[in-house]
Design a protein around this motif. Sequence first.
Motif, PDB file in Angstrom:
ATOM      1  N   LEU A  93       0.898  -1.110  -0.172  1.00 49.30           N
ATOM      2  CA  LEU A  93      -0.121   0.007   0.004  1.00 49.30           C
ATOM      3  C   LEU A  93       0.839   1.195  -0.115  1.00 49.30           C
ATOM      4  CD1 LEU A  93      -2.433  -1.187   2.957  1.00 49.30           C
ATOM      5  CD2 LEU A  93      -2.760  -1.696   0.301  1.00 49.30           C
ATOM      6  N   ALA A  94       0.335   2.184  -0.624  1.00 53.02           N
ATOM      7  CA  ALA A  94       1.264   3.518  -0.499  1.00 53.02           C
ATOM      8  C   ALA A  94       0.195   4.642  -0.567  1.00 53.02           C
ATOM      9  CB  ALA A  94       1.904   3.548  -2.071  1.00 53.02           C
ATOM     10  N   VAL A  95       0.303   5.620   0.467  1.00 57.68           N
ATOM     11  CA  VAL A  95      -0.341   6.602   0.715  1.00 57.68           C
ATOM     12  C   VAL A  95       0.525   7.806   0.678  1.00 57.68           C
ATOM     13  CG1 VAL A  95      -2.142   7.871   2.145  1.00 57.68           C
ATOM     14  CG2 VAL A  95      -2.179   5.319   1.905  1.00 57.68           C
ATOM     15  N   THR A  96       0.553   8.842  -0.251  1.00 57.10           N
ATOM     16  CA  THR A  96       1.207   9.878  -0.207  1.00 57.10           C
ATOM     17  C   THR A  96       0.419  11.234   0.357  1.00 57.10           C
ATOM     18  OG1 THR A  96       2.444   9.098  -2.288  1.00 57.10           O
ATOM     19  CG2 THR A  96       2.524  11.429  -1.952  1.00 57.10           C
ATOM     20  N   PHE A  97       1.211  11.828   1.093  1.00 56.46           N
ATOM     21  CA  PHE A  97       0.509  13.236   1.796  1.00 56.46           C
ATOM     22  C   PHE A  97       1.100  14.436   1.065  1.00 56.46           C
ATOM     23  CE2 PHE A  97      -0.092   9.635   4.631  1.00 56.46           C
ATOM     24  CZ  PHE A  97      -1.231   9.650   5.294  1.00 56.46           C
ATOM     25  N   SER A  98       0.441  15.609   1.584  1.00 55.28           N
ATOM     26  CA  SER A  98       0.918  16.944   1.079  1.00 55.28           C
ATOM     27  C   SER A  98       1.719  17.374   1.754  1.00 55.28           C
ATOM     28  CB  SER A  98      -0.311  17.756   0.777  1.00 55.28           C
ATOM     29  OG  SER A  98      -1.008  17.947   2.197  1.00 55.28           O
ATOM     30  N   ALA A  99       2.111  16.830   2.929  1.00 51.95           N
ATOM     31  CA  ALA A  99       3.138  17.366   3.839  1.00 51.95           C
ATOM     32  C   ALA A  99       3.819  16.296   4.708  1.00 51.95           C
ATOM     33  CB  ALA A  99       2.612  18.516   4.532  1.00 51.95           C
ATOM     34  N   PRO A 100       4.918  16.528   5.471  1.00 53.00           N
ATOM     35  CA  PRO A 100       5.305  15.581   6.259  1.00 53.00           C
ATOM     36  C   PRO A 100       4.377  15.146   7.164  1.00 53.00           C
ATOM     37  CG  PRO A 100       7.042  17.256   6.025  1.00 53.00           C
ATOM     38  CD  PRO A 100       5.693  17.843   5.414  1.00 53.00           C
ATOM     39  N   VAL A 101       4.486  13.738   7.714  1.00 53.55           N
ATOM     40  CA  VAL A 101       3.688  13.029   8.487  1.00 53.55           C
ATOM     41  C   VAL A 101       4.320  12.396   9.612  1.00 53.55           C
ATOM     42  CG1 VAL A 101       1.690  13.166   6.934  1.00 53.55           C
ATOM     43  CG2 VAL A 101       3.055  11.135   7.260  1.00 53.55           C
ATOM     44  N   ASP A 102       3.640  11.972  10.665  1.00 56.11           N
ATOM     45  CA  ASP A 102       4.253  10.740  11.729  1.00 56.11           C
ATOM     46  C   ASP A 102       3.789   9.730  11.189  1.00 56.11           C
ATOM     47  OD1 ASP A 102       4.547   9.157  13.810  1.00 56.11           O
ATOM     48  OD2 ASP A 102       4.015  10.531  15.186  1.00 56.11           O
ATOM     49  N   PRO A 103       4.583   8.755  10.652  1.00 58.85           N
ATOM     50  CA  PRO A 103       4.180   7.333  10.064  1.00 58.85           C
ATOM     51  C   PRO A 103       3.617   6.596  11.062  1.00 58.85           C
ATOM     52  CG  PRO A 103       6.650   7.472  10.071  1.00 58.85           C
ATOM     53  CD  PRO A 103       6.067   8.839  10.505  1.00 58.85           C
ATOM     54  N   ALA A 104       3.907   6.710  12.386  1.00 57.52           N
ATOM     55  CA  ALA A 104       3.281   5.563  13.550  1.00 57.52           C
ATOM     56  C   ALA A 104       1.894   5.918  13.437  1.00 57.52           C
ATOM     57  CB  ALA A 104       4.128   5.893  14.686  1.00 57.52           C
ATOM     58  N   GLN A 105       1.505   7.239  13.509  1.00 53.37           N
ATOM     59  CA  GLN A 105       0.138   7.862  13.694  1.00 53.37           C
ATOM     60  C   GLN A 105      -0.607   7.592  12.517  1.00 53.37           C
ATOM     61  OE1 GLN A 105       0.342  12.078  14.951  1.00 53.37           O
ATOM     62  NE2 GLN A 105       1.268  11.636  16.896  1.00 53.37           N
ATOM     63  N   MET A 106      -0.105   7.932  11.358  1.00 53.51           N
ATOM     64  CA  MET A 106      -0.856   7.456  10.123  1.00 53.51           C
ATOM     65  C   MET A 106      -1.029   6.155   9.692  1.00 53.51           C
ATOM     66  SD  MET A 106      -1.786  10.432   8.826  1.00 53.51           S
ATOM     67  CE  MET A 106      -1.611  11.924   9.334  1.00 53.51           C
ATOM     68  N   ALA A 107      -0.111   5.376  10.183  1.00 51.90           N
ATOM     69  CA  ALA A 107      -0.416   3.781   9.836  1.00 51.90           C
ATOM     70  C   ALA A 107      -1.432   3.600  10.818  1.00 51.90           C
ATOM     71  CB  ALA A 107       0.969   3.046  10.490  1.00 51.90           C
ATOM     72  N   GLN A 108      -1.754   3.953  11.894  1.00 49.98           N
ATOM     73  CA  GLN A 108      -2.927   3.772  12.870  1.00 49.98           C
ATOM     74  C   GLN A 108      -4.563   4.165  12.098  1.00 49.98           C
ATOM     75  OE1 GLN A 108      -2.398   3.948  16.955  1.00 49.98           O
ATOM     76  NE2 GLN A 108      -0.359   4.416  16.654  1.00 49.98           N
ATOM     77  N   ARG A 109      -4.117   5.119  11.279  1.00 52.61           N
ATOM     78  CA  ARG A 109      -5.501   5.619  10.521  1.00 52.61           C
ATOM     79  C   ARG A 109      -5.648   5.036   9.109  1.00 52.61           C
ATOM     80  NH1 ARG A 109      -4.453  11.808  11.344  1.00 52.61           N
ATOM     81  NH2 ARG A 109      -4.248  11.938  13.791  1.00 52.61           N
ATOM     82  N   ILE A 110      -4.733   4.063   8.840  1.00 56.53           N
ATOM     83  CA  ILE A 110      -4.844   3.299   7.297  1.00 56.53           C
ATOM     84  C   ILE A 110      -5.662   2.001   7.661  1.00 56.53           C
ATOM     85  CG2 ILE A 110      -3.679   2.451   5.404  1.00 56.53           C
ATOM     86  CD1 ILE A 110      -1.606   4.467   6.005  1.00 56.53           C
ATOM     87  N   THR A 111      -6.542   1.734   6.926  1.00 54.29           N
ATOM     88  CA  THR A 111      -7.508   0.493   6.914  1.00 54.29           C
ATOM     89  C   THR A 111      -7.546  -0.147   5.692  1.00 54.29           C
ATOM     90  OG1 THR A 111      -9.577   1.355   7.230  1.00 54.29           O
ATOM     91  CG2 THR A 111      -8.433   0.905   9.399  1.00 54.29           C
ATOM     92  N   VAL A 112      -7.941  -1.431   5.542  1.00 57.91           N
ATOM     93  CA  VAL A 112      -8.427  -1.986   4.204  1.00 57.91           C
ATOM     94  C   VAL A 112      -9.598  -2.781   4.883  1.00 57.91           C
ATOM     95  CG1 VAL A 112      -7.795  -3.601   2.526  1.00 57.91           C
ATOM     96  CG2 VAL A 112      -6.189  -2.227   3.475  1.00 57.91           C
ATOM     97  N   GLN A 113     -10.713  -2.571   3.995  1.00 55.00           N
ATOM     98  CA  GLN A 113     -11.996  -3.195   4.323  1.00 55.00           C
ATOM     99  C   GLN A 113     -12.591  -3.834   3.014  1.00 55.00           C
ATOM    100  OE1 GLN A 113     -14.761  -0.533   6.226  1.00 55.00           O
ATOM    101  NE2 GLN A 113     -15.964  -2.380   7.256  1.00 55.00           N
ATOM    102  N   GLU A 114     -13.544  -4.895   3.135  1.00 53.78           N
ATOM    103  CA  GLU A 114     -14.360  -5.329   2.130  1.00 53.78           C
ATOM    104  C   GLU A 114     -15.272  -4.087   1.857  1.00 53.78           C
ATOM    105  OE1 GLU A 114     -16.033  -8.980   2.643  1.00 53.78           O
ATOM    106  OE2 GLU A 114     -14.104 -10.025   3.052  1.00 53.78           O
ATOM    107  N   SER A 115     -15.378  -3.948   0.243  1.00 54.82           N
ATOM    108  CA  SER A 115     -16.024  -2.794   0.118  1.00 54.82           C
ATOM    109  C   SER A 115     -17.624  -2.804   0.353  1.00 54.82           C
ATOM    110  CB  SER A 115     -16.061  -2.766  -1.547  1.00 54.82           C
ATOM    111  OG  SER A 115     -16.694  -3.798  -2.172  1.00 54.82           O
ATOM    112  N   ARG A 116     -18.121  -4.118   0.428  1.00 52.73           N
ATOM    113  CA  ARG A 116     -19.415  -4.042   1.028  1.00 52.73           C
ATOM    114  C   ARG A 116     -19.778  -3.986   2.683  1.00 52.73           C
ATOM    115  NH1 ARG A 116     -21.984  -8.737  -3.199  1.00 52.73           N
ATOM    116  NH2 ARG A 116     -21.417  -7.470  -4.993  1.00 52.73           N
ATOM    117  N   GLY A 117     -18.379  -3.768   3.138  1.00 52.35           N
ATOM    118  CA  GLY A 117     -18.590  -3.499   4.603  1.00 52.35           C
ATOM    119  C   GLY A 117     -18.040  -4.899   5.462  1.00 52.35           C
ATOM    120  N   GLY A 118     -18.176  -5.278   6.651  1.00 54.00           N
ATOM    121  CA  GLY A 118     -17.741  -6.471   7.265  1.00 54.00           C
ATOM    122  C   GLY A 118     -16.228  -6.422   7.376  1.00 54.00           C
TER     123      GLY A 118
END
Length: 634
Positions: A93-118
Amino acid sequence: MTLRSWRRTTMSAVGALALTATFAATAPSALAAPQPKADPVSLFPSNSLTVPDGRQLTGRRVALPTQNCGPAITCGLVQRLNELDGFDLDPRLAVTFSAPVDPAQMAQRITVQESRGGWRTGVDRVVYDRASNTVYAHPAEQLAPGTTYRLSVQGGPANKAAQDTFTTMSATDGLVDLRRQIDVGGRALGAVGIAPGLRVEGTFPAAGTTVDWAQDRGTVDPAPAPVPTQQLPAGSLLVFGSYLAPSWLQPDVTIRQTPTRDFGPLPVAAARLPFVAVLPAGKAPAGGWPVAVFGHGFTSSTNAAFLAATTNAAEGIATIATNVVGHGYGPGSTWRVTSGGTTTTLPAYGRGIDQDGDGDIEASEGSSASGGAAAVSSRDALRQTAADIMTLVRSLDTDVDGDRSPDLSGRGVTYFGQSFGGIYGSMLTGADPAISRAVLNVPGGPITEIARLAPAFRLLTTQSLQAAGLLNSQDRSRAFFQEQLPLRGEGPVTATVPGALAIQDHLAKATWLSRPGSPETFAPLIDDRRVLLQVALGDQTVPNPTSYTLVDAGDLWSRTSLYRHDRTGRTDNPHSFLLNPDNPAWLQGLAQVSEFLRSGRVADPDGTGAVWEVPINDPAVLLPLNFPNPALRP
């Protein structure tokens, strides 16, 4: 609490702590200051990088950009990825941001979910690129094939939310298609002249018989190597022969990619393959001896079957084996069997080829794709090998001794495989319901990770990176490359070594391409009642993190037996314990194999002893490499 729910809870907690603690220990002080607002500006993977294709099960086909794709081998890799009907099951996975980020914090905000929920999972194995403000990561759990997911970045005080969808490829379809063709027969197999059944070419009593193997290494070895048979029970019978199997392999050791809605490509040839078998003493029961197919390891061959059959023969189980694609040295290899004062020479049907044209046939030469297809690696050789065993299973019910009754039963066939045999055995067991039970000894996956992490194989990764022009180190001890990739459960890494991110990208693409011929892909298809896994702590050939990946993908923890080599006082590599008579654990391991194949019962080889954990007490013990010498770590 189930083991999977334990794993989710524990890994989430461990991952969060590791991310926070590691970043706190390593982050530059500048990141402690207020940061400019950072919004996610791009996400990968994305279905925007696909095109509609009604010939595919997913309705899509990958369409990565091919302009300026780099060296020829890298462009070839991209072109082959563009034949697939979706993204990897463990995508980078690759998420590019417009400015520097704290990767530890951002990693906790990234999720992968089945498109129909669940179903939903977080991320792990985080790498941060300061130059592009990009957070790279992998899903914490393997994704399902042919499924659409939503990649999300949750909003927070410093950034907006973002999401995109992507669809995973039909990774199991290719091998399942081959199995269906074998089952249906007809035009698919008749076109290459397949006649079912085994051709018995020689039978000999184990007692008083010696077996030597003359290897064709370009020229046939004039001094054949002795094969151990003295450990077999008295009265055992040795059987040599061959069978015909459909081959889908092209000269470059690839299988032609076809749209996934098709029935797969038709076979291109019929291959005559070897078998060797060891039958128990005495007359076969009605219907024949129960049969266990043995899968040998990398660089080995059918000669290993004689050791592997040791306890089976005593337990009333016949053992049969064939050669992996590219193994057994060249086609001129022979068995020289001396029994009753007479020496008989029989073909051994070696499957090795002089692939590099240097006049020498090496122990596994021909087991990986060549030329412009090199990026495919061993994917299709492994699929072909699994299909060869499917054909072997359907060729049983064979009369060996000429009394017109079967000596080898084709019903309830079981399987056990060591190392490489555990790898393609995982594929076989997942794709073929004809395998009633299986023991997978020291397996792991994916192959690319085994090659990257194992000291013995890291130079194979060096060769692929060198061909792509990606070597970035002069340090021979690190095999001339530094990739800066964390293991599962470790904290984030900030990329600092030039070229490391390009290596990560190349390895991720190579893994994606090879996933249809990788064991963890098929692990979710295995009913845990059908399987027993044997893993060795500190394995330096198939490192523990790769075994973790395979076991976790199928949630097979309750069926995993751990050999604690670290508690034996030995410091050697435990990888080959199952077939190493110098290791006291070899007969213990084989006894556990035979008991499971015979009855389905999982026995503890040392009872109340501490050397075997049955089942494994703590799955997290397999997250580290556990090498006795830390210097062996990449």
